[in-house]
Design an enzyme around this catalytic site. Structure first.
Site, PDB file in Angstrom:
ATOM      1  N   SER A 288       0.781  -1.301   0.052  1.00 34.37           N
ATOM      2  CA  SER A 288       0.105  -0.082  -0.054  1.00 34.37           C
ATOM      3  C   SER A 288       0.924   1.154   0.003  1.00 34.37           C
ATOM      4  O   SER A 288       0.563   2.039  -0.737  1.00 34.37           O
ATOM      5  CB  SER A 288      -0.956  -0.066   1.025  1.00 34.37           C
ATOM      6  OG  SER A 288      -0.180  -0.073   2.423  1.00 34.37           O
TER       7      SER A 288
ATOM      8  N   HIS B 123      -1.915  -8.965   1.715  1.00 35.86           N
ATOM      9  CA  HIS B 123      -1.547  -7.741   2.421  1.00 35.86           C
ATOM     10  C   HIS B 123      -2.288  -7.220   3.517  1.00 35.86           C
ATOM     11  O   HIS B 123      -2.065  -7.154   4.735  1.00 35.86           O
ATOM     12  CB  HIS B 123      -1.465  -6.397   1.735  1.00 35.86           C
ATOM     13  CG  HIS B 123      -0.796  -5.135   2.033  1.00 35.86           C
ATOM     14  ND1 HIS B 123      -0.125  -5.037   3.255  1.00 35.86           N
ATOM     15  CD2 HIS B 123      -0.809  -3.794   1.613  1.00 35.86           C
ATOM     16  CE1 HIS B 123       0.209  -3.650   3.440  1.00 35.86           C
ATOM     17  NE2 HIS B 123      -0.124  -3.095   2.620  1.00 35.86           N
TER      18      HIS B 123
ATOM     19  N   HIS C 210       7.421 -12.627  10.977  1.00 31.24           N
ATOM     20  CA  HIS C 210       7.224 -11.446  10.474  1.00 31.24           C
ATOM     21  C   HIS C 210       8.623 -11.049   9.393  1.00 31.24           C
ATOM     22  O   HIS C 210       9.782 -11.763   9.784  1.00 31.24           O
ATOM     23  CB  HIS C 210       7.307 -10.317  11.377  1.00 31.24           C
ATOM     24  CG  HIS C 210       7.037  -8.819  10.771  1.00 31.24           C
ATOM     25  ND1 HIS C 210       8.029  -8.155  10.392  1.00 31.24           N
ATOM     26  CD2 HIS C 210       6.071  -8.100  10.535  1.00 31.24           C
ATOM     27  CE1 HIS C 210       7.551  -6.894   9.783  1.00 31.24           C
ATOM     28  NE2 HIS C 210       6.474  -6.892  10.055  1.00 31.24           N
TER      29      HIS C 210
ATOM     30  N   ARG D 153       3.600  -3.622  18.220  1.00 27.13           N
ATOM     31  CA  ARG D 153       1.962  -3.328  18.113  1.00 27.13           C
ATOM     32  C   ARG D 153       1.174  -4.280  18.534  1.00 27.13           C
ATOM     33  O   ARG D 153       0.142  -4.108  19.260  1.00 27.13           O
ATOM     34  CB  ARG D 153       1.829  -3.226  16.583  1.00 27.13           C
ATOM     35  CG  ARG D 153       2.722  -1.951  16.013  1.00 27.13           C
ATOM     36  CD  ARG D 153       2.639  -2.005  14.385  1.00 27.13           C
ATOM     37  NE  ARG D 153       3.174  -3.151  13.869  1.00 27.13           N
ATOM     38  CZ  ARG D 153       2.953  -3.719  12.641  1.00 27.13           C
ATOM     39  NH1 ARG D 153       2.412  -2.901  11.658  1.00 27.13           N
ATOM     40  NH2 ARG D 153       3.345  -4.815  12.094  1.00 27.13           N
TER      41      ARG D 153
ATOM     42  N   ASP E 122      -1.044  -8.446  13.802  1.00 21.77           N
ATOM     43  CA  ASP E 122      -2.382  -9.167  13.021  1.00 21.77           C
ATOM     44  C   ASP E 122      -2.893 -10.294  14.023  1.00 21.77           C
ATOM     45  O   ASP E 122      -4.068 -10.771  14.180  1.00 21.77           O
ATOM     46  CB  ASP E 122      -2.329  -9.689  11.826  1.00 21.77           C
ATOM     47  CG  ASP E 122      -1.883  -8.679  10.650  1.00 21.77           C
ATOM     48  OD1 ASP E 122      -2.772  -7.402  10.705  1.00 21.77           O
ATOM     49  OD2 ASP E 122      -0.842  -8.991  10.004  1.00 21.77           O
TER      50      ASP E 122
END
Length: 442
Positions: free
Chosen positions: A244, A274, A320, A329, A375
């Site tokens: 993005s 994504h 990751h 996060r 996520d």
């Protein structure tokens, strides 16, 4: 506006600095570019400039050099809403743009500007959304709504009038303010149209940017406001090479305005590789809950994790491309859950996964990073507060990512960087010359 005044002081300095770097070091290597890079999605290739954020293997994302714990908890804690704890994303946007920590007044000014401009979304944007079948995917509607607003672009109008290159960043800033203000309105309109009987809620002039999104979606609860502030803060920016962010910069480099470039970015975010990871994690957690009739035991989860890996499947939410530690996060979201929903059954499964799965992945031996990423947590938080429409989660991700995409676009226009134009190669050429090419690092 003080933000614009400050950028007017900083950008000429940065532009001169970038020009000097290009002149002095333009022929220096950042790294060896290999055939593997060309066929491998350019993964890890140091070929883009992004000053807003950087991801470090052992610290996670840093926004202008500051870690998430520093900005969320101190010593450089960003301003919060009255009575709140989570950083206001308006303050993060100021930091991304200027590289400087904002004052309370800076944040209030940006928040007030967003709230004022929320009233200016043209009726034809809603008409476009209403013309689409109600079962259209929300990300398709979101990208279309953004693109529909292109008619309002200050950048496009001023470019047609012969705007000087040195002024491009100013028009990009004005468009970004308008678009950022409009995104919660458009997103909430899509949500209410698709899932809430086509009834709509106007923005509240007394609420900040994130809280207004929750309010317009129909969630008037201070904890939800805080969750949205945290969510928008955490998902705002992650370097310039993800799909993005890179799409936004690529399209923007052709002097397309922010509506065109960010709409394109959202079509990239809509891709399953994504923007769908948090949905996949939530479904996996819910599958576990259903399979075991509640929260599994540690032994049950460990056995199930091994069965999953041995069958050739992956465990969603773990690993990751860059990080080699637990994603900060994730940690911030876990902290929010421990504070606000410690007894939630799905959160208990998330916590148990955090305890069990990294050890399984270490023993399995194939994962470079056995730790959870962002996520692995966000879907459970949204579900707890009643936001249960999986397909809409990526829209929330998109609203958040607009903070980073707009900041990056404003800066590269300020630097006056050229259009992107890499050179492609053919497989035929590779077959002809590969043996004669030097090996990277030699």
């Amino acid at each position: 506006m003080k933000l614009k005044e400050r950028l007017a002081e900083l950008i000429p300095q940065w532009r001169a600095e970038v020009a000097e770097i290009r002149k002095k070091y333009g022929n220096r290597k950042t790294m060896d570019c290999t055939i593997g890079h060309a066929y491998g999605g350019m993964r890890g290739l140091k070929a883009l400039v992004c000053d807003t954020s950087e991801v470090f293997p052992d610290e996670g994302v840093k926004f202008r050099g500051y870690t998430i714990p520093e900005l969320r908890e101190g010593p450089h804690k960003l301003p919060t809403a009255e009575g709140g704890f989570e950083p206001l994303p308006e303050g993060l946007w100021y930091l991304l743009l200027t590289g400087e920590l904002p004052t309370e007044e800076d944040v209030k000014e940006i928040s007030a500007e967003f709230t004022k401009r929320m009233q200016n979304v043209p009726q034809y944007v809603f008409d476009v959304l209403r013309a689409m079948p109600v079962d259209t995917h929300p990300m398709t509607m979101f990208a279309a709504g953004i693109l529909a607003m292109q008619r309002e672009s200050v950048f496009a109008k001023r470019y047609e009038e012969g705007m000087r290159r040195e002024e491009h960043w100013e028009a990009m800033l004005e468009d970004s303010l308008n678009m950022l203000a409009a995104l919660p309105v458009i997103a909430a309109y899509i949500y209410r149209r698709k899932y809430k009987g086509d009834t709509h809620i106007a923005p509240d002039p007394n609420l900040d940017w994130s809280a207004n999104l929750a309010h317009m979606m129909g969630f008037d609860d201070f904890e939800v406001y805080e969750l949205f502030r945290l969510y928008m803060f955490l998902h705002s920016d992650h370097e310039g090479g993800n799909v993005s962010a890179h799409t936004n910069l690529l399209v923007n480099s052709a002097y397309s305005d922010i509506y065109r470039s960010f709409s394109a970015a959202m079509n990239g975010l809509a891709g399953p590789l994504h923007g769908l990871a948090n949905q996949e994690v939530l479904r996996w957690i819910q599958m576990l809950y259903k399979k075991f009739g509640g929260v599994p035991t540690k032994e049950q989860l460990e056995r199930f994790a091994w069965d999953t890996l041995n069958s050739g499947q992956v465990i969603p939410g773990y690993g990751h491309a860059v990080l080699r530690v637990t994603d900060p996060r994730y940690v911030a979201q876990r902290d929010f859950a421990l504070k606000h929903l410690p007894d939630d059954e799905l959160f208990k499964i998330v916590s148990l996964c955090y305890e069990v799965i990294p050890e399984v992945l270490k023993k399995h031996g194939k994962a470079k990073n056995p730790w959870p990423n962002v996520d692995a947590h966000s879907g459970v938080l949204l579900w707890h507060y009643g936001i249960r429409e999986y397909d809409f989660y990526t829209v929330l991700f998109g609203v958040s990512r607009a903070l980073g995409c707009t900041a990056q676009a404003i800066l590269v226009r300020g630097y006056m960087l050229p259009i992107e134009r890499p050179k492609s190669i053919t497989t035929r050429w590779v077959k002809e010359v590969a043996e004669s090419l030097p090996v990277a690092g030699s």
